[in-house]
Design a protein around this motif. Structure first.
Motif, PDB file in Angstrom:
ATOM      1  N   SER A  55       0.833  -1.201   0.000  1.00  6.31           N
ATOM      2  CA  SER A  55       0.000   0.000   0.000  1.00  6.31           C
ATOM      3  C   SER A  55       0.867   1.250   0.000  1.00  6.31           C
ATOM      4  N   ARG A  56       0.236   2.379  -0.241  1.00  6.15           N
ATOM      5  CA  ARG A  56       0.943   3.662  -0.215  1.00  6.15           C
ATOM      6  C   ARG A  56       1.516   3.916   1.173  1.00  6.15           C
ATOM      7  N   GLU A  57       0.754   3.559   2.215  1.00  5.91           N
ATOM      8  CA  GLU A  57       1.228   3.763   3.577  1.00  5.91           C
ATOM      9  C   GLU A  57       2.507   2.964   3.857  1.00  5.91           C
ATOM     10  N   MET A  58       2.561   1.713   3.366  1.00  6.82           N
ATOM     11  CA  MET A  58       3.744   0.884   3.594  1.00  6.82           C
ATOM     12  C   MET A  58       4.973   1.478   2.918  1.00  6.82           C
ATOM     13  N   ILE A  59       4.780   2.007   1.716  1.00  5.69           N
ATOM     14  CA  ILE A  59       5.897   2.632   1.000  1.00  5.69           C
ATOM     15  C   ILE A  59       6.376   3.872   1.748  1.00  5.69           C
ATOM     16  N   LEU A  60       5.441   4.666   2.260  1.00  7.47           N
ATOM     17  CA  LEU A  60       5.813   5.870   3.018  1.00  7.47           C
ATOM     18  C   LEU A  60       6.552   5.509   4.312  1.00  7.47           C
ATOM     19  N   ILE A  61       6.103   4.442   4.962  1.00  8.71           N
ATOM     20  CA  ILE A  61       6.793   3.986   6.185  1.00  8.71           C
ATOM     21  C   ILE A  61       8.222   3.576   5.845  1.00  8.71           C
ATOM     22  N   TYR A 384       2.570  -3.400   9.740  1.00  8.26           N
ATOM     23  CA  TYR A 384       1.161  -3.805   9.731  1.00  8.26           C
ATOM     24  C   TYR A 384       0.263  -2.747  10.357  1.00  8.26           C
ATOM     25  N   SER A 385       0.712  -2.160  11.443  1.00  7.31           N
ATOM     26  CA  SER A 385      -0.155  -1.268  12.217  1.00  7.31           C
ATOM     27  C   SER A 385      -0.377   0.067  11.551  1.00  7.31           C
ATOM     28  N   LEU A 386       0.630   0.584  10.843  1.00  2.58           N
ATOM     29  CA  LEU A 386       0.482   1.888  10.183  1.00  2.58           C
ATOM     30  C   LEU A 386      -0.056   1.752   8.772  1.00  2.58           C
ATOM     31  N   ASN A 387      -0.276   0.516   8.338  1.00  6.83           N
ATOM     32  CA  ASN A 387      -0.900   0.288   7.038  1.00  6.83           C
ATOM     33  C   ASN A 387      -2.418   0.357   7.209  1.00  6.83           C
ATOM     34  N   MET A 388      -3.031   1.319   6.584  1.00  4.68           N
ATOM     35  CA  MET A 388      -4.476   1.536   6.783  1.00  4.68           C
ATOM     36  C   MET A 388      -5.315   0.448   6.130  1.00  4.68           C
ATOM     37  N   LYS A 389      -4.746  -0.237   5.135  1.00  8.66           N
ATOM     38  CA  LYS A 389      -5.475  -1.307   4.473  1.00  8.66           C
ATOM     39  C   LYS A 389      -5.175  -2.623   5.158  1.00  8.66           C
TER      40      LYS A 389
END
Length: 390
Positions: A55-61, A384-389
């Protein structure tokens, strides 16, 4: 045929997870070789699966962690071997979380820790009954020399103060992995299983770890709060089971205190009673907190980098206090991401504010007693936790 492939995939995932979290494989073959083998296993998995969920969130993390890490190298210090290893660890966890869904990870982790816990309790009992069984096993170095029984490490040189190490270099580290499994067992299912909880409680007791005792108690109390708040979701059977757990936990702790194995009871409870003034392990951990705070002040906001960390380790200094070390070693952004990850993990699992707070206190408490800054487990939980999906 489908069943065979399904079972093979599960075994592969368990093997990969064990290789990532257990202490002795990396100690035996070296951290560098271990990371290369894990990457190879991940690429084999990707070749079989032919897709990855990113996800986009995982890439940003990932970018945030790596950017902050590189800044700590530039403005702090560089130790090329440590830095390459840590960067690979972050990347490995990113790929792992893209290949394994969160729900699958929770199930695999619970089952693996349950197996390791049962195995470690059996070897713990066998050592008391027939210690000579372990005399011919290969030895490796933990916080004490330990015999490698594959799924359990036996501290054969600690016969007067024998503790359950699980698969890790010391009982306190075992308690970190045990506590995450305990969280999953208590809060990631609507129907908790009595036998699993009993096994985990027994494992906590046999570690004779002060932080483990405290964190286990916090999680049991927090689960009691969940029972009160989730009256519709939690069954009467769960409430009865909870009372049984509580009784067993209290009896186990009282037994450890009054009739404990040889000198263990004195060591564990003396640390609580004296607030650590005369206990070496507690003073080391308090010193680690002071070091982390000083490094934060001195190297804010980019972190001290790995060179300073290596210098402390060469001196023999124990650098625990993980939540502070994230800021101290790798900078403000890294520390913010990792600590937010633990907060979001607690929030997602706990659902209610009081329950989430209890889980957060437990996780912070147990990681403050260990150095887990770039361990796979902590990074996986954050991804896992910061991934919104889901």
């Amino acid at each position: 045929m489908h069943c065979v492939w399904k079972n093979s995939k599960a075994l592969f995932q368990y093997a990969l997870l064990f290789f990532m979290i257990a202490y002795w494989p990396a100690w035996l073959i070296g951290q560098g070789v271990s990371r290369i083998l894990i990457l190879a296993m991940l690429f084999l998995w990707f070749a079989y699966k032919k897709k990855i969920y990113v996800s986009r969130e995982m890439i940003l993390i990932l970018l945030g962690l790596l950017f902050s890490y590189f800044l700590s190298m530039i403005f702090g210090g560089i130790n090329i071997l440590i830095d390459i290893g840590k960067i690979l660890s972050i990347t490995i966890c990113f790929l792992f979380c893209g290949l394994m869904r969160r729900e699958t990870f929770i199930e695999r982790y619970k089952n693996l820790l349950f197996f390791i816990t049962c195995y470690s309790l059996i070897t713990f009992a066998l050592f008391y009954l027939a210690p000579s069984i372990f005399d011919h096993l290969p030895m490796i170095e933990g916080t004490a020399p330990v015999a490698n029984a594959f799924f359990s490490l036996i501290p054969v040189t600690m016969k007067e103060y024998f503790r359950n190490f699980g698969c890790w270099q010391e009982p306190g580290m075992y308690c970190v992995y045990l506590s995450v499994a305990f969280v999953f067992e208590l809060f990631c299912t609507d129907e908790v299983k009595l036998k699993r909880i009993l096994i985990i409680i027994l494992a906590y007791i046999t570690t004779f770890s002060t932080s483990g005792y405290v964190v286990g108690a916090v999680l049991l109390i927090t689960f009691g709060a969940r029972l009160v708040l989730d009256k519709k979701e939690m069954t009467k059977r769960s409430r009865r089971i909870y009372m049984i757990w509580l009784l067993i936990a209290v009896v186990g702790i009282l037994y450890s205190y009054f009739f404990g194995f040889l000198s263990q009871k004195n060591y564990v409870f003396l640390k609580m009673q004296s607030a650590g003034r005369n206990i070496k392990s507690t003073s080391w951990r308090l010193r680690a907190i002071r070091i982390a705070i000083n490094l934060i002040k001195q190297y804010f906001p980019f972190g001290s980098g790995s060179e300073i960390t290596a210098e402390y380790l060469i001196e023999g200094t124990i650098l625990t206090a993980t939540p502070l070390n994230w800021f101290a070693f790798y900078g403000f952004l890294f520390g913010l991401i990792m600590n937010l990850g633990i907060i979001f993990f607690s929030k997602k699992v706990g659902k209610h504010l009081i329950v989430s707070l209890g889980i957060w206190i437990a996780l912070i408490g147990v990681t403050m007693a260990q150095e887990m800054s770039c361990t796979y487990l902590m990074l996986i939980l954050v991804f896992y936790s910061l991934n919104m999906k889901k």
